[in-house]
Design an enzyme around this catalytic site. Sequence first.
Site, PDB file in Angstrom:
ATOM      1  N   ASN A  21      -6.035   4.069   0.178  1.00  0.00           N
ATOM      2  CA  ASN A  21      -4.770   4.141  -0.551  1.00  0.00           C
ATOM      3  C   ASN A  21      -3.845   3.032  -0.026  1.00  0.00           C
ATOM      4  OD1 ASN A  21      -2.008   4.803  -1.019  1.00  0.00           O
ATOM      5  ND2 ASN A  21      -2.630   6.850  -1.644  1.00  0.00           N
ATOM      6  N   ASP A  28      -0.742   2.277  -1.145  1.00  0.00           N
ATOM      7  CA  ASP A  28       0.676   2.475  -1.501  1.00  0.00           C
ATOM      8  C   ASP A  28       1.640   1.870  -0.486  1.00  0.00           C
ATOM      9  OD1 ASP A  28      -0.254   4.009  -3.582  1.00  0.00           O
ATOM     10  OD2 ASP A  28       0.441   5.925  -2.779  1.00  0.00           O
ATOM     11  N   HIS A  29       1.287   2.033   0.816  1.00  0.00           N
ATOM     12  CA  HIS A  29       2.269   1.642   1.831  1.00  0.00           C
ATOM     13  C   HIS A  29       2.401   0.141   2.003  1.00  0.00           C
ATOM     14  CE1 HIS A  29       3.415   5.604   2.486  1.00  0.00           C
ATOM     15  NE2 HIS A  29       2.275   6.003   3.008  1.00  0.00           N
ATOM     16  N   ARG A  43       8.783   4.329  -6.254  1.00  0.00           N
ATOM     17  CA  ARG A  43       9.291   3.951  -4.930  1.00  0.00           C
ATOM     18  C   ARG A  43       8.394   2.957  -4.208  1.00  0.00           C
ATOM     19  NH1 ARG A  43       8.499   9.514  -1.575  1.00  0.00           N
ATOM     20  NH2 ARG A  43       9.690  10.346  -3.308  1.00  0.00           N
ATOM     21  N   HIS A  44       7.104   2.928  -4.558  1.00  0.00           N
ATOM     22  CA  HIS A  44       6.265   1.905  -3.911  1.00  0.00           C
ATOM     23  C   HIS A  44       5.452   1.136  -4.967  1.00  0.00           C
ATOM     24  CE1 HIS A  44       3.686   5.445  -3.910  1.00  0.00           C
ATOM     25  NE2 HIS A  44       4.142   5.941  -2.772  1.00  0.00           N
ATOM     26  N   GLU A  83      -9.877  17.305  -5.247  1.00  0.00           N
ATOM     27  CA  GLU A  83      -9.583  16.709  -3.940  1.00  0.00           C
ATOM     28  C   GLU A  83      -8.850  17.770  -3.137  1.00  0.00           C
ATOM     29  OE1 GLU A  83      -7.508  12.920  -3.878  1.00  0.00           O
ATOM     30  OE2 GLU A  83      -6.950  13.236  -1.774  1.00  0.00           O
ATOM     31  N   THR A  90       6.175  12.460   0.859  1.00  0.00           N
ATOM     32  CA  THR A  90       4.807  12.223   0.389  1.00  0.00           C
ATOM     33  C   THR A  90       4.384  13.489  -0.361  1.00  0.00           C
ATOM     34  OG1 THR A  90       2.529  11.742   1.083  1.00  0.00           O
ATOM     35  CG2 THR A  90       3.842  13.036   2.606  1.00  0.00           C
ATOM     36  N   THR A  91       3.206  13.483  -0.975  1.00  0.00           N
ATOM     37  CA  THR A  91       2.767  14.649  -1.742  1.00  0.00           C
ATOM     38  C   THR A  91       2.619  15.840  -0.796  1.00  0.00           C
ATOM     39  OG1 THR A  91       1.436  13.018  -2.900  1.00  0.00           O
ATOM     40  CG2 THR A  91       1.136  15.309  -3.549  1.00  0.00           C
ATOM     41  N   GLY A 106      -4.732   6.781   3.476  1.00  0.00           N
ATOM     42  CA  GLY A 106      -3.696   5.765   3.316  1.00  0.00           C
ATOM     43  C   GLY A 106      -2.890   5.522   4.576  1.00  0.00           C
ATOM     44  N   HIS A 107      -1.948   6.428   4.847  1.00  0.00           N
ATOM     45  CA  HIS A 107      -0.908   6.151   5.848  1.00  0.00           C
ATOM     46  C   HIS A 107      -1.456   5.717   7.216  1.00  0.00           C
ATOM     47  CE1 HIS A 107       3.101   6.433   7.515  1.00  0.00           C
ATOM     48  NE2 HIS A 107       2.582   7.114   8.523  1.00  0.00           N
ATOM     49  N   HIS A 110      -0.835   5.449  -6.026  1.00  0.00           N
ATOM     50  CA  HIS A 110      -0.053   6.529  -6.630  1.00  0.00           C
ATOM     51  C   HIS A 110       1.142   5.885  -7.332  1.00  0.00           C
ATOM     52  CE1 HIS A 110       2.142  10.654  -5.878  1.00  0.00           C
ATOM     53  NE2 HIS A 110       2.211  10.255  -7.137  1.00  0.00           N
ATOM     54  N   HIS A 121      -5.276  13.435   2.736  1.00  0.00           N
ATOM     55  CA  HIS A 121      -3.925  13.665   3.239  1.00  0.00           C
ATOM     56  C   HIS A 121      -3.933  13.884   4.749  1.00  0.00           C
ATOM     57  CE1 HIS A 121       0.260  14.072   1.982  1.00  0.00           C
ATOM     58  NE2 HIS A 121       0.366  14.558   3.192  1.00  0.00           N
ATOM     59  N   GLY A 122      -3.289  12.967   5.445  1.00  0.00           N
ATOM     60  CA  GLY A 122      -3.147  13.098   6.897  1.00  0.00           C
ATOM     61  C   GLY A 122      -4.419  12.793   7.666  1.00  0.00           C
ATOM     62  N   ARG A 143       4.269   6.607  -8.693  1.00  0.00           N
ATOM     63  CA  ARG A 143       5.214   7.736  -8.704  1.00  0.00           C
ATOM     64  C   ARG A 143       6.231   7.548  -9.818  1.00  0.00           C
ATOM     65  NH1 ARG A 143       5.124  10.922  -3.652  1.00  0.00           N
ATOM     66  NH2 ARG A 143       6.864  11.986  -4.627  1.00  0.00           N
ATOM     67  N   ARG A 202      12.193  -4.689   1.159  1.00  0.00           N
ATOM     68  CA  ARG A 202      12.970  -5.917   1.163  1.00  0.00           C
ATOM     69  C   ARG A 202      13.173  -6.503  -0.230  1.00  0.00           C
ATOM     70  NH1 ARG A 202      13.516  -8.794   6.093  1.00  0.00           N
ATOM     71  NH2 ARG A 202      14.352 -10.458   4.813  1.00  0.00           N
ATOM     72  N   GLU A 246      -3.483   8.026  -8.739  1.00  0.00           N
ATOM     73  CA  GLU A 246      -2.818   9.327  -8.550  1.00  0.00           C
ATOM     74  C   GLU A 246      -1.558   9.328  -9.397  1.00  0.00           C
ATOM     75  OE1 GLU A 246      -1.884   9.688  -4.431  1.00  0.00           O
ATOM     76  OE2 GLU A 246      -3.963   9.689  -3.813  1.00  0.00           O
TER      77      GLU A 246
HETATM   78  N1  PXP Z   1      -4.690  12.046  -1.505  1.00  0.00           N
HETATM   79  C1  PXP Z   1      -3.583  12.295  -2.241  1.00  0.00           C
HETATM   80  C2  PXP Z   1      -3.749  13.047  -3.523  1.00  0.00           C
HETATM   81  C3  PXP Z   1      -2.313  11.851  -1.842  1.00  0.00           C
HETATM   82  O1  PXP Z   1      -1.234  12.096  -2.601  1.00  0.00           O
HETATM   83  C4  PXP Z   1      -2.205  11.109  -0.653  1.00  0.00           C
HETATM   84  C5  PXP Z   1      -0.865  10.596  -0.198  1.00  0.00           C
HETATM   85  O2  PXP Z   1      -0.444   9.624  -1.079  1.00  0.00           O
HETATM   86  C6  PXP Z   1      -3.390  10.833   0.071  1.00  0.00           C
HETATM   87  C7  PXP Z   1      -4.599  11.337  -0.362  1.00  0.00           C
HETATM   88  C8  PXP Z   1      -3.382   9.989   1.291  1.00  0.00           C
HETATM   89  O3  PXP Z   1      -2.709  10.631   2.329  1.00  0.00           O
HETATM   90  P1  PXP Z   1      -2.371   9.806   3.630  1.00  0.00           P
HETATM   91  O4  PXP Z   1      -1.446   8.698   3.226  1.00  0.00           O
HETATM   92  O5  PXP Z   1      -1.721  10.813   4.518  1.00  0.00           O
HETATM   93  O6  PXP Z   1      -3.665   9.281   4.173  1.00  0.00           O
END
Ligand code: PXP
Length: 259
Positions: free
Chosen positions: A8, A10-11, A50-51, A152, A101-102, A217-218, A44, A194-195, A46, A19, A71
Site C-alpha cells: 500500500n 498511500d503514505h 487526503r493522500h 480481507e 486510518t481505517t 502499508g504504514h 485507498h 492492517h498494522g 479516500r 507540502r 480500496e
Molecule cells: N488493508 C486495508 C483495507 C486498509 O484500509 C489498510 C490501511 O490503509 C491496510 C490494509 C494497510 O494497513 P497498514 O497501513 O497498517 O499496513
Amino acid sequence: MTVRLQVNVDHVATLRQARGELYPDPLRAAILCERAGADGITIHLREDRRHIQDHDLRHIRKGIQTRLNLEMAATDEMLSIALQNKPDCVTLVPEKRQERTTEGGLDVVANPELIRRFCTTLQESNIAVSLFIGPDIEQVEASIEVGASAIELHTGELAHAREAVSLKQQMMRLQIAAAHASNQNEKLSVAAGHGLTLDNVQDLVREVPELSELNIGHALISESLFCGLEQCVGAYRRVIQAGVKARSKVAADIRRTRG
Ligand code: PXP
C-alpha cells in the site's frame, strides 16, 4: 500455496500532500516495489482525498505491471471511478472522516443489499471485489452470501495486542474466521491487513494457513525511510516466505501427533 504481498503506497502520497508538492510520486514507489518483488499495489482513494488523488489512480493503473487493488468506500462516486479505471480488485472499506486510518471492518451483516449491489456491478466489469471485515463468523458468512470474490481480515486488534493472552485470542479469532471462510467456499480468497510489521507477519502467515494475500502499508513505507523501499520489500518477502515454509512444518507435526 504462496502468499501475495500487496504494498500500500498511500503514505508516499501523504508525504507529498503535506507540502503540496509534486513529489514524492506514489507511482515511482509502486514501480520500485514491483521491481523488488511485490505482487501488487494497493491504494485507498479516500472521499476526502487526503493522500491518493484521482490522477494517482489513473497513473498507477497505467504504470504498473502487476495487480492493482483499489480500496474505497461503498459510495456511488467511488463506484463510477472504479468502473472508469478498472482496477483488478476493489476492496470495500468503511470510511469515517475523522479517523486517521481505517479503524474497523465493514458491517456486511447490517448492509447486505448495498454491498451485494457493489459486488454484482463491479464483478460484471471483471473487477474482483474483496470485503474488509473484522475476523467474525457472521461477517464472513454475510460476505459469502452477498457474493464477494474475496475477504480481507482486519488484523488491527492482533497488531495492537501486547499481552500473550490477548495475542493468542486475536490469532485464534483470525484462524477461526479464515478456516470458516475456506470451509464455506473454497474459491473465496482470504487476505489480511492492517498494522502488519516485520515483527508480526511471519507468525500470522504460519498460524493462518488459509491466507493467500497480505496488504501492508504504514510499517513498510516507514521502514523504507531508513532502509530503502526495495530492501524493505525484500525483507517482507523473506519473512512471508519463512511463514509459508513453517506452515508445512506445523502441518507435518499435526500429522505426526495424529499418527
Ligand atoms: N488493508 C486495508 C483495507 C486498509 O484500509 C489498510 C490501511 O490503509 C491496510 C490494509 C494497510 O494497513 P497498514 O497501513 O497498517 O499496513
